[in-house]
Motif scaffolding. Structure first.
Motif, PDB file in Angstrom:
ATOM      1  N   ALA A  99       0.725  -1.301   0.010  1.00 46.90           N
ATOM      2  CA  ALA A  99       0.051   0.033  -0.077  1.00 46.90           C
ATOM      3  C   ALA A  99       0.941   1.425   0.117  1.00 46.90           C
ATOM      4  CB  ALA A  99      -0.857   0.099   1.191  1.00 46.90           C
ATOM      5  N   ALA A 100       2.037   1.075   0.721  1.00 44.77           N
ATOM      6  CA  ALA A 100       2.813   2.448   0.634  1.00 44.77           C
ATOM      7  C   ALA A 100       3.281   2.718  -0.581  1.00 44.77           C
ATOM      8  CB  ALA A 100       4.157   1.945   1.840  1.00 44.77           C
ATOM      9  N   LEU A 101       3.880   1.656  -1.371  1.00 43.41           N
ATOM     10  CA  LEU A 101       4.458   1.967  -2.629  1.00 43.41           C
ATOM     11  C   LEU A 101       3.284   2.673  -3.777  1.00 43.41           C
ATOM     12  CD1 LEU A 101       6.584   1.700  -4.852  1.00 43.41           C
ATOM     13  CD2 LEU A 101       5.995  -0.769  -5.176  1.00 43.41           C
ATOM     14  N   ARG A 109       6.057  13.325 -10.238  1.00 49.22           N
ATOM     15  CA  ARG A 109       7.239  14.043 -10.901  1.00 49.22           C
ATOM     16  C   ARG A 109       8.128  14.268  -9.500  1.00 49.22           C
ATOM     17  NH1 ARG A 109       5.811  19.589 -13.445  1.00 49.22           N
ATOM     18  NH2 ARG A 109       7.982  19.498 -13.836  1.00 49.22           N
ATOM     19  N   GLY A 110       9.733  14.224 -10.058  1.00 51.78           N
ATOM     20  CA  GLY A 110      10.584  14.554  -8.872  1.00 51.78           C
ATOM     21  C   GLY A 110      11.188  13.287  -8.137  1.00 51.78           C
ATOM     22  N   TRP A 111      10.367  12.160  -8.181  1.00 51.17           N
ATOM     23  CA  TRP A 111      11.109  10.996  -7.491  1.00 51.17           C
ATOM     24  C   TRP A 111      11.043   9.829  -8.249  1.00 51.17           C
ATOM     25  CZ3 TRP A 111      12.688  10.891  -2.367  1.00 51.17           C
ATOM     26  CH2 TRP A 111      12.752  12.210  -1.700  1.00 51.17           C
ATOM     27  N   THR A 112      11.989   8.844  -7.888  1.00 56.67           N
ATOM     28  CA  THR A 112      11.725   7.499  -8.484  1.00 56.67           C
ATOM     29  C   THR A 112      11.856   6.615  -7.619  1.00 56.67           C
ATOM     30  OG1 THR A 112      12.873   8.328 -10.672  1.00 56.67           O
ATOM     31  CG2 THR A 112      12.923   6.173  -9.928  1.00 56.67           C
ATOM     32  N   PHE A 113      10.815   5.551  -7.607  1.00 57.83           N
ATOM     33  CA  PHE A 113      10.679   4.534  -6.705  1.00 57.83           C
ATOM     34  C   PHE A 113      10.727   3.366  -7.036  1.00 57.83           C
ATOM     35  CE2 PHE A 113       8.319   8.078  -5.017  1.00 57.83           C
ATOM     36  CZ  PHE A 113       8.743   8.109  -3.830  1.00 57.83           C
ATOM     37  N   VAL A 114      11.757   2.346  -6.664  1.00 55.36           N
ATOM     38  CA  VAL A 114      11.724   1.049  -7.217  1.00 55.36           C
ATOM     39  C   VAL A 114      10.675   0.218  -7.061  1.00 55.36           C
ATOM     40  CG1 VAL A 114      14.159   1.024  -7.009  1.00 55.36           C
ATOM     41  CG2 VAL A 114      12.546   0.127  -4.922  1.00 55.36           C
ATOM     42  N   SER A 124       6.649 -11.463   8.746  1.00 56.05           N
ATOM     43  CA  SER A 124       5.619 -10.821   9.132  1.00 56.05           C
ATOM     44  C   SER A 124       5.162  -9.924   7.981  1.00 56.05           C
ATOM     45  CB  SER A 124       6.222  -9.662  10.285  1.00 56.05           C
ATOM     46  OG  SER A 124       7.535  -8.961   9.683  1.00 56.05           O
ATOM     47  N   GLN A 125       5.764  -9.812   6.827  1.00 54.28           N
ATOM     48  CA  GLN A 125       5.742  -9.170   5.664  1.00 54.28           C
ATOM     49  C   GLN A 125       5.821  -7.689   5.955  1.00 54.28           C
ATOM     50  OE1 GLN A 125       4.445 -10.697   2.208  1.00 54.28           O
ATOM     51  NE2 GLN A 125       5.573 -11.920   3.339  1.00 54.28           N
ATOM     52  N   ASP A 126       6.545  -7.368   6.773  1.00 56.55           N
ATOM     53  CA  ASP A 126       7.089  -6.040   6.867  1.00 56.55           C
ATOM     54  C   ASP A 126       8.090  -5.635   5.712  1.00 56.55           C
ATOM     55  OD1 ASP A 126       5.821  -5.889   9.511  1.00 56.55           O
ATOM     56  OD2 ASP A 126       7.527  -6.163  10.566  1.00 56.55           O
ATOM     57  N   MET A 127       7.709  -4.380   5.093  1.00 58.67           N
ATOM     58  CA  MET A 127       8.570  -4.123   3.840  1.00 58.67           C
ATOM     59  C   MET A 127       9.293  -2.740   3.979  1.00 58.67           C
ATOM     60  SD  MET A 127       5.880  -5.414   1.128  1.00 58.67           S
ATOM     61  CE  MET A 127       5.191  -6.782   1.118  1.00 58.67           C
ATOM     62  N   VAL A 128      10.233  -2.605   3.352  1.00 62.27           N
ATOM     63  CA  VAL A 128      10.821  -1.272   3.055  1.00 62.27           C
ATOM     64  C   VAL A 128      10.823  -0.690   1.612  1.00 62.27           C
ATOM     65  CG1 VAL A 128      12.941   0.135   3.637  1.00 62.27           C
ATOM     66  CG2 VAL A 128      12.333  -1.350   5.248  1.00 62.27           C
ATOM     67  N   PHE A 129      10.388   0.296   1.384  1.00 64.11           N
ATOM     68  CA  PHE A 129      10.553   0.946  -0.231  1.00 64.11           C
ATOM     69  C   PHE A 129      11.267   2.123  -0.127  1.00 64.11           C
ATOM     70  CE2 PHE A 129       6.320  -0.901   0.434  1.00 64.11           C
ATOM     71  CZ  PHE A 129       6.381  -1.930  -0.515  1.00 64.11           C
ATOM     72  N   ARG A 130      12.132   2.026  -1.374  1.00 63.26           N
ATOM     73  CA  ARG A 130      13.170   3.101  -1.499  1.00 63.26           C
ATOM     74  C   ARG A 130      12.995   3.980  -2.724  1.00 63.26           C
ATOM     75  NH1 ARG A 130      18.217   0.580  -2.219  1.00 63.26           N
ATOM     76  NH2 ARG A 130      17.608   0.530  -4.327  1.00 63.26           N
ATOM     77  N   GLY A 131      12.915   5.354  -2.540  1.00 61.92           N
ATOM     78  CA  GLY A 131      12.768   6.342  -3.528  1.00 61.92           C
ATOM     79  C   GLY A 131      14.005   7.300  -3.550  1.00 61.92           C
ATOM     80  N   VAL A 132      14.260   7.885  -4.615  1.00 61.62           N
ATOM     81  CA  VAL A 132      15.349   8.804  -4.839  1.00 61.62           C
ATOM     82  C   VAL A 132      14.708  10.084  -5.555  1.00 61.62           C
ATOM     83  CG1 VAL A 132      17.479   9.419  -5.774  1.00 61.62           C
ATOM     84  CG2 VAL A 132      17.062   6.923  -5.311  1.00 61.62           C
ATOM     85  N   GLY A 133      15.292  11.222  -5.045  1.00 59.02           N
ATOM     86  CA  GLY A 133      14.660  12.456  -5.528  1.00 59.02           C
ATOM     87  C   GLY A 133      15.755  13.651  -5.184  1.00 59.02           C
TER      88      GLY A 133
END
Length: 236
Positions: A99-101, A109-114, A124-133
């Motif tokens: 859901a976060a992604l 605009r301005g950000w790129t998320f994998v 637990s299915q805890d996740m970390v998402f990363r973005g670059v801007g």
């Protein structure tokens, strides 16, 4: 000249989706999670129209002010529907994996998320998402009690590779210090730029070496797909 019967028939034309169809679909989707939306929209429309009638009676120009208030009443109702539909879309995906992604993808605009989490806790299915801007790197965690540890581990791993690049850590949720899912995109947008476009490109290349968790995010949880087209709702 005889017609060639073997010729293939013309491809059927794609039916154009009218703006009022989008409004109706948005209304139905919103009503599923917000049953009071019908009365809220009616109250908004009638309230603004009533104000126009009252002003018209005072100034002895009822017809003029009715015609003037009608588009404002309709616009206010459509704006309110768009906001409530957006909130309903987020409520439908909140708590689902990825859901976060899905929320972060609404930043156009301005950000790129994998497209997949960079870290995940299998049990637990805890996740970390990363973005670059231009503000640097943002790490967004979703999940339960282990996500804070997962975020800190990923922050350290990222800092080892790019020690001079700012890293912002966010955690979605309704608890203390967490960012509610509907506010996640605006929180990321408000981060202040600290890198140039060239530096962002270089950071992106360096981060590709870190890889990810190699677990695809479930599809079909993008709130933008459930969100009405605001320009279409205005008839543009």
């Amino acid at each position: 000249m005889a017609r060639d019967k073997s010729a293939s028939p013309a491809a059927p034309k794609t039916k154009k989706v009218r703006w009022y169809h989008q409004v109706w679909e948005a209304f139905k989707m919103t009503r599923e999670t917000d049953p009071a939306i019908t009365w809220i929209l009616l109250a908004t429309f009638v309230g603004i129209l009533g104000i126009g009638i009252i002003v018209g009676l005072v100034l002895d120009a009822v017809v003029y002010f009715i015609l003037l208030s009608l588009p404002f009443a309709l616009l206010a109702a459509m704006f309110l529907l768009a906001r409530r539909a957006e909130a309903a879309a987020y409520s439908r995906i909140e708590g689902q994996p990825g859901a976060a992604l899905a929320a972060l993808r609404t930043i156009r605009r301005g950000w790129t998320f994998v497209e997949e989490p960079v870290a995940i806790e299998a049990r637990s299915q805890d996740m970390v998402f990363r973005g670059v801007g231009r503000p640097g790197i943002v790490l967004v965690g979703e999940g339960g009690g282990n996500v804070a540890r997962l975020l800190e581990s990923e922050r350290k791993r990222t800092t080892r590779v790019l020690p001079t690049v700012p890293v912002t850590v966010l955690q979605t949720g309704r608890g203390e210090g967490q960012v509610p899912l509907p506010k996640l995109p605006s929180t990321v947008r408000r981060l202040k730029p600290k890198l140039t476009k060239q530096e962002v490109a270089e950071v992106t290349k360096r981060l590709q070496a870190l890889g990810g968790a190699r677990l695809p995010v479930p599809k079909g949880v993008d709130p933008m797909r459930a969100r009405p087209d605001r320009k279409g709702m205005r008839g543009r």
